[in-house]
Design a protein around this motif. Structure first.
Motif, PDB file in Angstrom:
ATOM      1  N   ALA A 169       0.834  -1.199   0.000  1.00 18.54           N
ATOM      2  CA  ALA A 169       0.000   0.000   0.000  1.00 18.54           C
ATOM      3  C   ALA A 169       0.869   1.250   0.000  1.00 18.54           C
ATOM      4  N   GLN A 170       2.014   1.163   0.656  1.00 14.79           N
ATOM      5  CA  GLN A 170       2.897   2.332   0.739  1.00 14.79           C
ATOM      6  C   GLN A 170       3.694   2.523  -0.545  1.00 14.79           C
ATOM      7  N   THR A 171       4.277   1.446  -1.074  1.00 16.95           N
ATOM      8  CA  THR A 171       5.140   1.579  -2.254  1.00 16.95           C
ATOM      9  C   THR A 171       4.373   1.587  -3.562  1.00 16.95           C
ATOM     10  N   ARG A 172       3.186   0.973  -3.576  1.00 22.57           N
ATOM     11  CA  ARG A 172       2.345   0.921  -4.767  1.00 22.57           C
ATOM     12  C   ARG A 172       3.137   0.550  -6.017  1.00 22.57           C
ATOM     13  N   PRO A 173       3.670  -0.671  -6.028  1.00 25.06           N
ATOM     14  CA  PRO A 173       4.526  -1.067  -7.152  1.00 25.06           C
ATOM     15  C   PRO A 173       3.734  -1.212  -8.446  1.00 25.06           C
ATOM     16  N   PHE A 174       4.413  -1.007  -9.563  1.00 22.61           N
ATOM     17  CA  PHE A 174       3.798  -1.237 -10.866  1.00 22.61           C
ATOM     18  C   PHE A 174       3.588  -2.740 -11.004  1.00 22.61           C
ATOM     19  N   LEU A 175       2.375  -3.140 -11.359  1.00 26.08           N
ATOM     20  CA  LEU A 175       2.050  -4.552 -11.524  1.00 26.08           C
ATOM     21  C   LEU A 175       1.421  -4.787 -12.888  1.00 26.08           C
ATOM     22  N   SER A 176       1.715  -5.945 -13.458  1.00 26.33           N
ATOM     23  CA  SER A 176       1.123  -6.318 -14.740  1.00 26.33           C
ATOM     24  C   SER A 176       1.045  -7.836 -14.834  1.00 26.33           C
ATOM     25  N   GLN A 177       0.390  -8.297 -15.881  1.00 30.28           N
ATOM     26  CA  GLN A 177       0.202  -9.730 -16.062  1.00 30.28           C
ATOM     27  C   GLN A 177       1.551 -10.443 -16.042  1.00 30.28           C
ATOM     28  N   GLY A 178       1.588 -11.532 -15.284  1.00 29.94           N
ATOM     29  CA  GLY A 178       2.814 -12.309 -15.140  1.00 29.94           C
ATOM     30  C   GLY A 178       3.459 -12.120 -13.779  1.00 29.94           C
ATOM     31  N   ASP A 179       3.110 -11.041 -13.084  1.00 32.83           N
ATOM     32  CA  ASP A 179       3.664 -10.804 -11.752  1.00 32.83           C
ATOM     33  C   ASP A 179       3.040 -11.760 -10.745  1.00 32.83           C
ATOM     34  N   ARG A 180       3.754 -11.981  -9.656  1.00 30.01           N
ATOM     35  CA  ARG A 180       3.286 -12.870  -8.589  1.00 30.01           C
ATOM     36  C   ARG A 180       3.712 -12.287  -7.250  1.00 30.01           C
ATOM     37  N   GLY A 181       3.020 -12.701  -6.200  1.00 30.11           N
ATOM     38  CA  GLY A 181       3.479 -12.373  -4.865  1.00 30.11           C
ATOM     39  C   GLY A 181       2.475 -11.632  -4.006  1.00 30.11           C
ATOM     40  N   THR A 182       2.992 -11.133  -2.907  1.00 33.64           N
ATOM     41  CA  THR A 182       2.181 -10.482  -1.887  1.00 33.64           C
ATOM     42  C   THR A 182       1.441  -9.260  -2.428  1.00 33.64           C
ATOM     43  N   CYS A 183       2.114  -8.446  -3.218  1.00 29.93           N
ATOM     44  CA  CYS A 183       1.469  -7.228  -3.734  1.00 29.93           C
ATOM     45  C   CYS A 183       0.369  -7.567  -4.733  1.00 29.93           C
ATOM     46  N   VAL A 184       0.545  -8.642  -5.487  1.00 29.96           N
ATOM     47  CA  VAL A 184      -0.515  -9.076  -6.399  1.00 29.96           C
ATOM     48  C   VAL A 184      -1.709  -9.556  -5.583  1.00 29.96           C
ATOM     49  N   ARG A 185      -1.448 -10.320  -4.540  1.00 34.22           N
ATOM     50  CA  ARG A 185      -2.530 -10.789  -3.655  1.00 34.22           C
ATOM     51  C   ARG A 185      -3.254  -9.590  -3.032  1.00 34.22           C
ATOM     52  N   PHE A 186      -2.491  -8.582  -2.601  1.00 35.93           N
ATOM     53  CA  PHE A 186      -3.063  -7.357  -2.024  1.00 35.93           C
ATOM     54  C   PHE A 186      -3.954  -6.657  -3.051  1.00 35.93           C
ATOM     55  N   LEU A 187      -3.463  -6.533  -4.285  1.00 39.11           N
ATOM     56  CA  LEU A 187      -4.245  -5.938  -5.376  1.00 39.11           C
ATOM     57  C   LEU A 187      -5.541  -6.710  -5.586  1.00 39.11           C
ATOM     58  N   GLN A 188      -5.440  -8.023  -5.656  1.00 37.69           N
ATOM     59  CA  GLN A 188      -6.615  -8.858  -5.890  1.00 37.69           C
ATOM     60  C   GLN A 188      -7.643  -8.688  -4.768  1.00 37.69           C
TER      61      GLN A 188
END
Length: 117
Positions: free
Chosen positions: A42-61
């Motif tokens: 939530a703090q770093t708000r990384p750029f995400l796109s198809q193919g990414d995996r991990g905690t931030c993707v789970r957070f986005l979902q």
């Protein structure tokens, strides 16, 4: 000399020695410190796109699901997550090429700050 080589190979296999022969922390400790938390995402708000995996993707979902957009929360940014992001972007007022399924600053702002700009 053969015993030293066997010991070094065993230590490398166990992850105790880094590739350069230097002592390294155990694998579990390093992956725990590298994996961001939901708050970190939530703090770093990384750029995400198809193919990414991990905690931030789970957070986005989870954030998409919280917004009422049915999304599988599995930590894998696949075609289903892309479709959900596009739906969110469309509902947020994006049009044309803006509905791209990519999660950058503007999409994060819409999800986290409720700022569909």
């Amino acid at each position: 000399m053969k015993q030293v080589r066997i010991l070094v190979v065993a230590l490398l296999s166990a992850g105790v020695l880094g590739g350069a022969g230097m002592l390294a922390p155990a694998d579990a400790a390093t992956s725990a410190t590298r994996a961001p938390s939901a708050a970190g995402c939530a703090q770093t708000r990384p750029f995400l796109s198809q193919g990414d995996r991990g905690t931030c993707v789970r957070f986005l979902q989870q954030k998409l699901t919280d917004q009422g957009i049915s999304t599988r929360v599995d930590g894998v940014f696949g075609s289903g997550t892309t479709k959900s992001v596009k739906s969110f972007q469309y509902l947020c007022g994006y049009r044309g090429r803006e509905v791209d399924g990519l999660v950058g600053p503007r999409t994060w702002a819409g999800l986290l700050d409720r700022a569909c700009v």
